[in-house]
Structure formats: C-alpha cells, structure tokens
Scaffold this motif. Structure first.
Motif, mmCIF file in Angstrom:
data_model
loop_
_atom_site.group_PDB
_atom_site.id
_atom_site.type_symbol
_atom_site.label_atom_id
_atom_site.label_comp_id
_atom_site.label_asym_id
_atom_site.label_seq_id
_atom_site.Cartn_x
_atom_site.Cartn_y
_atom_site.Cartn_z
ATOM 1 N N ARG A 99 -26.505 -53.188 41.452
ATOM 2 C CA ARG A 99 -26.644 -51.907 42.162
ATOM 3 C C ARG A 99 -25.309 -51.544 42.815
ATOM 4 N N ILE A 100 -24.844 -50.320 42.584
ATOM 5 C CA ILE A 100 -23.598 -49.844 43.177
ATOM 6 C C ILE A 100 -23.793 -49.686 44.681
ATOM 7 N N SER A 101 -22.907 -50.338 45.451
ATOM 8 C CA SER A 101 -23.052 -50.322 46.906
ATOM 9 C C SER A 101 -21.882 -49.672 47.636
ATOM 10 N N GLU A 102 -20.786 -49.397 46.918
ATOM 11 C CA GLU A 102 -19.641 -48.764 47.576
ATOM 12 C C GLU A 102 -18.799 -48.024 46.544
ATOM 13 N N THR A 103 -18.380 -46.825 46.905
ATOM 14 C CA THR A 103 -17.526 -46.010 46.045
ATOM 15 C C THR A 103 -16.435 -45.347 46.889
ATOM 16 N N GLU A 104 -15.393 -44.866 46.207
ATOM 17 C CA GLU A 104 -14.358 -44.069 46.862
ATOM 18 C C GLU A 104 -14.049 -42.868 45.984
ATOM 19 N N ALA A 105 -13.823 -41.722 46.617
ATOM 20 C CA ALA A 105 -13.490 -40.490 45.903
ATOM 21 C C ALA A 105 -11.979 -40.293 45.867
ATOM 22 N N TYR A 106 -11.474 -39.882 44.702
ATOM 23 C CA TYR A 106 -10.064 -39.537 44.511
ATOM 24 C C TYR A 106 -10.033 -38.132 43.927
ATOM 25 N N CYS A 107 -9.403 -37.217 44.685
ATOM 26 C CA CYS A 107 -9.650 -35.790 44.508
ATOM 27 C C CYS A 107 -8.490 -34.978 43.951
ATOM 28 N N GLY A 108 -7.939 -35.388 42.849
ATOM 29 C CA GLY A 108 -7.011 -34.547 42.118
ATOM 30 C C GLY A 108 -5.573 -34.576 42.577
ATOM 31 N N THR A 109 -4.817 -33.625 42.092
ATOM 32 C CA THR A 109 -3.370 -33.605 42.290
ATOM 33 C C THR A 109 -2.972 -33.406 43.748
ATOM 34 N N GLN A 110 -3.825 -32.802 44.562
ATOM 35 C CA GLN A 110 -3.498 -32.595 45.978
ATOM 36 C C GLN A 110 -3.734 -33.838 46.820
ATOM 37 N N ASP A 111 -4.472 -34.833 46.295
ATOM 38 C CA ASP A 111 -4.786 -36.080 47.004
ATOM 39 C C ASP A 111 -3.686 -37.095 46.702
ATOM 40 N N THR A 112 -2.858 -37.417 47.698
ATOM 41 C CA THR A 112 -1.711 -38.299 47.460
ATOM 42 C C THR A 112 -2.115 -39.744 47.183
ATOM 43 N N ALA A 113 -3.387 -40.078 47.338
ATOM 44 C CA ALA A 113 -3.882 -41.406 46.979
ATOM 45 C C ALA A 113 -4.384 -41.451 45.536
ATOM 46 N N CYS A 114 -4.522 -40.303 44.906
ATOM 47 C CA CYS A 114 -5.049 -40.213 43.535
ATOM 48 C C CYS A 114 -3.922 -40.386 42.520
ATOM 49 N N HIS A 115 -4.189 -41.103 41.436
ATOM 50 C CA HIS A 115 -3.185 -41.293 40.394
ATOM 51 C C HIS A 115 -2.751 -39.974 39.747
ATOM 52 N N ALA A 116 -3.539 -38.931 39.899
ATOM 53 C CA ALA A 116 -3.180 -37.618 39.345
ATOM 54 C C ALA A 116 -2.133 -36.897 40.186
ATOM 55 N N HIS A 117 -1.883 -37.375 41.388
ATOM 56 C CA HIS A 117 -0.991 -36.686 42.321
ATOM 57 C C HIS A 117 0.403 -36.440 41.736
ATOM 58 N N LYS A 118 0.919 -37.381 40.989
ATOM 59 C CA LYS A 118 2.276 -37.232 40.425
ATOM 60 C C LYS A 118 2.277 -36.647 39.026
ATOM 61 N N GLY A 119 1.153 -36.090 38.618
ATOM 62 C CA GLY A 119 1.069 -35.458 37.307
ATOM 63 C C GLY A 119 0.530 -36.401 36.243
ATOM 64 N N LYS A 120 0.402 -35.854 35.056
ATOM 65 C CA LYS A 120 -0.182 -36.591 33.945
ATOM 66 C C LYS A 120 0.831 -37.591 33.402
ATOM 67 N N THR A 121 0.443 -38.864 33.409
ATOM 68 C CA THR A 121 1.273 -39.941 32.864
ATOM 69 C C THR A 121 0.452 -40.689 31.819
ATOM 70 N N GLY A 122 1.066 -41.651 31.161
ATOM 71 C CA GLY A 122 0.333 -42.451 30.192
ATOM 72 C C GLY A 122 -0.894 -43.103 30.808
ATOM 73 N N ARG A 123 -0.752 -43.635 32.017
ATOM 74 C CA ARG A 123 -1.876 -44.297 32.682
ATOM 75 C C ARG A 123 -2.897 -43.295 33.198
ATOM 76 N N SER A 124 -2.436 -42.232 33.818
ATOM 77 C CA SER A 124 -3.361 -41.326 34.509
ATOM 78 C C SER A 124 -3.952 -40.228 33.631
ATOM 79 N N SER A 125 -3.525 -40.098 32.404
ATOM 80 C CA SER A 125 -3.987 -38.992 31.555
ATOM 81 C C SER A 125 -5.501 -38.963 31.391
ATOM 82 N N ILE A 126 -6.164 -40.106 31.492
ATOM 83 C CA ILE A 126 -7.631 -40.177 31.386
ATOM 84 C C ILE A 126 -8.291 -39.316 32.473
ATOM 85 N N LEU A 127 -7.635 -39.178 33.619
ATOM 86 C CA LEU A 127 -8.219 -38.401 34.713
ATOM 87 C C LEU A 127 -8.441 -36.937 34.349
ATOM 88 N N TRP A 128 -7.744 -36.430 33.360
ATOM 89 C CA TRP A 128 -7.889 -35.036 32.945
ATOM 90 C C TRP A 128 -9.023 -34.862 31.930
#
Length: 166
Positions: free
Chosen positions: A35-64
């Motif tokens: 059972r999932i008991s904890e999650t965290e939200a990462y909210c796009g290019t404006q969220d500096t904690a999100c991998h999408a923040h620095k744009g689309k890269t090889g690693r982060s492209s899945i986020l799109w």
C-alpha cells in the motif's frame, strides 16, 4: 483507474495515490503487494526541485509523456527512484512514490519491489510486472515538506508537497 486519473496535475494525483496498492509481479509469477503510504509532487518547469526545471534532457524527457508513464531514475548513483508522470502530454509533472507500508524510503521501496530503470517509460496501465490497484481504502493524510531537495529555491523547499498516510 484510467488515463484521466493520471492526467490530473501532480498536486492532485500525489494525495490520490495514497492508499492505492502497488503490485509487482515477479518473473516467477509471485506477487508483492504494498500500500502506498507516502508521495511527493513535482510540478513542472517552474518547480526548481523538479527534473523538468532545466528543460528536456535525456533523463528528464519522460516527464513530457502522458500521465501514467513510469519515470525511474538513478539517484546518488545507487538508488532507483520511481515516479508516475502526471498531467497531460507536454506538461512535465510527476509524483514520486516515496514509501509503501513496511518500506520507508524510495530507494528501499524499489529495491524490495525489484524495480529498476528497465521500467522507465512504461505505462502503468499496461506494464507487464507492475500495476496499481484501488481497493477502496479510505485514508487520512498529512502534509509535509519534500525530502532531499536542498538545491531547490527556498519557496520550493518550503512547499508542503509531500503527502503521507496518518
């Protein structure tokens, strides 16, 4: 759960995933159900904690990709961390599956479930070996700050975007 469930924005999907059952079917046919008991939200290019923040890269492209896509990345060179992309295709958001009951920490969780980067880019709705189930469990939730994001801007570090079962 259908595609529209996963197309919700990360701040809506993260608490909605709490209490759902993550089911891993192993190659021998046995299942691990947690059972999932904890999650965290990462909210796009404006969220500096999100991998999408620095744009689309090889690693982060899945986020799109479309909501429901599995995003697994290597953290600290040793831990695979699993996220589920949220929102519509082209809107890079994701929810980190941080903990399940009995397994505290996202690296320990993926190790227990034998989840590695081979799942990266798979669709949670059709993935062989990994799925989500909703058994209708009613949950109570508490909010907190996300973990391990010291590099992010102060506002993003202070945001209460971690969701946990009480």
């Amino acid at each position: 759960m259908d595609r529209e469930f996963f197309r919700q924005d990360a701040l809506t999907l993260a608490p909605a995933l709490l209490g759902k059952i993550l089911v891993r079917t192993l190659p021998d046919g046995s299942e691990i159900r947690l059972r999932i008991s904890e999650t965290e939200a990462y909210c796009g290019t404006q969220d500096t904690a999100c991998h999408a923040h620095k744009g689309k890269t090889g690693r982060s492209s899945i986020l799109w990709c479309d909501g429901g896509t599995i995003y697994v990345y290597l953290c600290y060179g040793m831990h695979n961390l699993m996220n589920i992309v949220s929102g519509a295709e082209g809107d890079p958001q994701a929810v980190l599956i941080r903990c399940c009951e009995g397994f505290e920490g996202p690296g320990k969780l993926t190790k227990a479930l034998h989840i590695d980067r081979s799942f990266n880019g798979s669709d949670i709705l059709s993935c062989d070996g990994l799925r989500l189930e909703d058994d209708g469990a009613q949950v109570n939730i508490t909010l907190g700050k996300r973990v391990g994001i010291a590099y992010a801007d102060e506002a993003d570090r202070e945001a209460l975007w971690r969701f946990k079962l009480i």
